[in-house]
Scaffold this active site. Structure first.
Site, PDB file in Angstrom:
ATOM      1  N   ASP A   8     -35.176  33.878   1.409  1.00 27.68           N
ATOM      2  CA  ASP A   8     -34.193  34.128   2.468  1.00 27.68           C
ATOM      3  C   ASP A   8     -32.897  34.599   1.806  1.00 27.68           C
ATOM      4  O   ASP A   8     -32.842  34.763   0.581  1.00 27.68           O
ATOM      5  CB  ASP A   8     -33.996  32.851   3.308  1.00 27.68           C
ATOM      6  CG  ASP A   8     -33.492  33.155   4.718  1.00 27.68           C
ATOM      7  OD1 ASP A   8     -33.079  34.305   4.992  1.00 27.68           O
ATOM      8  OD2 ASP A   8     -33.485  32.230   5.544  1.00 27.68           O
ATOM      9  N   GLU A  10     -29.263  33.793   3.101  1.00 26.18           N
ATOM     10  CA  GLU A  10     -28.002  33.079   3.273  1.00 26.18           C
ATOM     11  C   GLU A  10     -27.714  32.103   2.140  1.00 26.18           C
ATOM     12  O   GLU A  10     -26.567  31.737   1.887  1.00 26.18           O
ATOM     13  CB  GLU A  10     -27.991  32.336   4.614  1.00 26.18           C
ATOM     14  CG  GLU A  10     -27.967  33.248   5.841  1.00 26.18           C
ATOM     15  CD  GLU A  10     -29.338  33.742   6.264  1.00 26.18           C
ATOM     16  OE1 GLU A  10     -30.330  33.507   5.542  1.00 26.18           O
ATOM     17  OE2 GLU A  10     -29.412  34.384   7.344  1.00 26.18           O
ATOM     18  N   HIS A  60     -36.082  37.277   5.368  1.00 30.13           N
ATOM     19  CA  HIS A  60     -34.766  37.342   6.023  1.00 30.13           C
ATOM     20  C   HIS A  60     -34.680  38.511   7.006  1.00 30.13           C
ATOM     21  O   HIS A  60     -35.012  39.656   6.671  1.00 30.13           O
ATOM     22  CB  HIS A  60     -33.667  37.509   4.982  1.00 30.13           C
ATOM     23  CG  HIS A  60     -32.313  37.754   5.594  1.00 30.13           C
ATOM     24  ND1 HIS A  60     -31.593  36.762   6.232  1.00 30.13           N
ATOM     25  CD2 HIS A  60     -31.575  38.889   5.700  1.00 30.13           C
ATOM     26  CE1 HIS A  60     -30.460  37.286   6.689  1.00 30.13           C
ATOM     27  NE2 HIS A  60     -30.422  38.564   6.387  1.00 30.13           N
ATOM     28  N   HIS A 104     -31.189  28.094   3.648  1.00 35.90           N
ATOM     29  CA  HIS A 104     -29.902  27.655   4.200  1.00 35.90           C
ATOM     30  C   HIS A 104     -30.094  26.426   5.067  1.00 35.90           C
ATOM     31  O   HIS A 104     -31.220  26.094   5.442  1.00 35.90           O
ATOM     32  CB  HIS A 104     -29.272  28.783   5.028  1.00 35.90           C
ATOM     33  CG  HIS A 104     -30.220  29.318   6.056  1.00 35.90           C
ATOM     34  ND1 HIS A 104     -30.459  28.667   7.253  1.00 35.90           N
ATOM     35  CD2 HIS A 104     -31.035  30.398   6.029  1.00 35.90           C
ATOM     36  CE1 HIS A 104     -31.371  29.345   7.923  1.00 35.90           C
ATOM     37  NE2 HIS A 104     -31.749  30.401   7.203  1.00 35.90           N
ATOM     38  N   HIS A 116     -28.307  27.955  10.432  1.00 37.50           N
ATOM     39  CA  HIS A 116     -29.033  28.293  11.661  1.00 37.50           C
ATOM     40  C   HIS A 116     -30.488  27.892  11.470  1.00 37.50           C
ATOM     41  O   HIS A 116     -30.886  27.539  10.356  1.00 37.50           O
ATOM     42  CB  HIS A 116     -28.932  29.793  11.986  1.00 37.50           C
ATOM     43  CG  HIS A 116     -29.627  30.682  11.018  1.00 37.50           C
ATOM     44  ND1 HIS A 116     -29.062  31.089   9.833  1.00 37.50           N
ATOM     45  CD2 HIS A 116     -30.862  31.231  11.023  1.00 37.50           C
ATOM     46  CE1 HIS A 116     -29.904  31.862   9.172  1.00 37.50           C
ATOM     47  NE2 HIS A 116     -31.021  31.961   9.873  1.00 37.50           N
ATOM     48  N   GLU A 135     -35.411  25.193   8.566  1.00 40.70           N
ATOM     49  CA  GLU A 135     -36.501  26.124   8.209  1.00 40.70           C
ATOM     50  C   GLU A 135     -37.323  25.593   7.039  1.00 40.70           C
ATOM     51  O   GLU A 135     -38.543  25.789   6.998  1.00 40.70           O
ATOM     52  CB  GLU A 135     -35.912  27.507   7.893  1.00 40.70           C
ATOM     53  CG  GLU A 135     -35.346  28.186   9.130  1.00 40.70           C
ATOM     54  CD  GLU A 135     -34.564  29.456   8.824  1.00 40.70           C
ATOM     55  OE1 GLU A 135     -34.623  29.954   7.678  1.00 40.70           O
ATOM     56  OE2 GLU A 135     -33.874  29.956   9.741  1.00 40.70           O
TER      57      GLU A 135
HETATM   58 ZN   LIG Z   1     -32.017  34.562   6.640  1.00 43.95          ZN
END
Ligand SMILES: [Zn+2]
Length: 276
Positions: A8, A10, A60, A104, A116, A135
């Site tokens: 990902d 972030e 992502h 993240h 998020h 996640e």
């Molecule tokens: Zn992401």
């Protein structure tokens, strides 16, 4: 051992803002290279520890961020979306361990860079039972279905703490400390890559030694999402088997991780279609 890497954006060192993580952002082209090189550090670490093959899943946004020519040529790449298992597409039982890089904190976290859960525009909070799950947790459940343990999580220190709280015995590499959602004290990209490489090697050696266990919470998974408004919940409620539990929240009892991830994607894609 074959090694799976989900990447990902972030949680990559230096990244603190959507100007860096959105394709249209002014700093995106630079940040995607940081992402690629940090992913590559995990690939290098996996091969350092004796991996026979590495699959890298771009996890992502539109999932076309990695600069392919900057990745180790020994790795294969999963690119693009839609993928039914999304951030962990292809993480089958052929793999001995999964490494989560650049992850993240979950939606609603305090001091998590760009926190998020899956689709930030519509998801305010996501729970399994009465526990917030990010996640890392959702993807670990899907990997666990096929017996694949998560060996490494990298991201900001809040993400790493959440990973340890949920998964227990997992190698974590914090590359930055979030001050607020849009600010962090970060390692330099170069130093972060060295630590991610070492962490990946450590995780693969632990997996090879049989020290890691797949994450397998007992189903059904009582999924609840608090959406940002009632229109999102109106749309999510269209998915058969969904129960409306409040003006803005829906619930689904998923019998397994695969269904869990499909429902999350169906709900959030429908909810996203209502945004004006
Ligand atoms: Zn992401």
């Amino acid at each position: 051992m074959q090694v799976y890497v989900s990447v990902d954006m972030e949680g990559i060192a230096g990244i603190v803002h959507v100007d860096q993580t959105r394709r249209t952002g002014a700093d995106y082209e630079r940040a995607r290279r940081w992402m690629t090189l940090e992913a590559n550090a995990a690939v290098l670490g996996a091969f350092d520890a004796g991996a026979t093959a590495v699959l890298v899943n771009d996890a992502h946004g539109d999932m076309r961020n990695l600069v392919l020519e900057d990745l180790d040529p020994r790795a294969e790449i999963l690119s693009g979306s839609l993928k039914p298992r999304s951030m962990v597409e292809g993480a089958s039982g052929a793999f001995g361990v999964a490494l989560f890089v650049g992850y993240h904190a979950g939606a609603g976290s305090r001091a998590g860079v760009l926190d998020h859960t899956y689709y930030g525009r519509v998801v305010a909070r996501l729970r399994l039972g009465d526990r917030d799950v990010n996640e890392t947790g959702l993807n670990a459940i899907v990997c666990g279905m096929d017996g694949v343990p998560v060996g490494l999580v990298t991201g900001d220190s809040t993400t790493c703490a959440q990973a340890r709280a949920l998964l227990g015995d997992v190698v974590t590499v914090p590359v930055k400390d979030a001050i607020t959602r849009y600010a962090a004290r970060s390692l330099s990209p170069e130093t972060a890559r060295a630590r991610v490489r070492a962490g990946a090697a450590h995780a693969v050696r632990r997996a090879t030694a049989g020290e890691l266990k797949p994450y397998r919470p007992t189903p059904p998974h009582a999924l609840e999402i608090d959406f940002v408004n009632s229109a999102c919940a109106d749309a999510a409620e269209l998915v058969p088997g969904t129960r409306r539990v409040s003006g803005t929240a829906t619930r689904y009892d998923a019998p397994d991780g695969d269904t869990l991830l499909r429902v999350i994607q169906a709900w959030t894609i429908l909810a996203g279609s209502t945004m004006v």
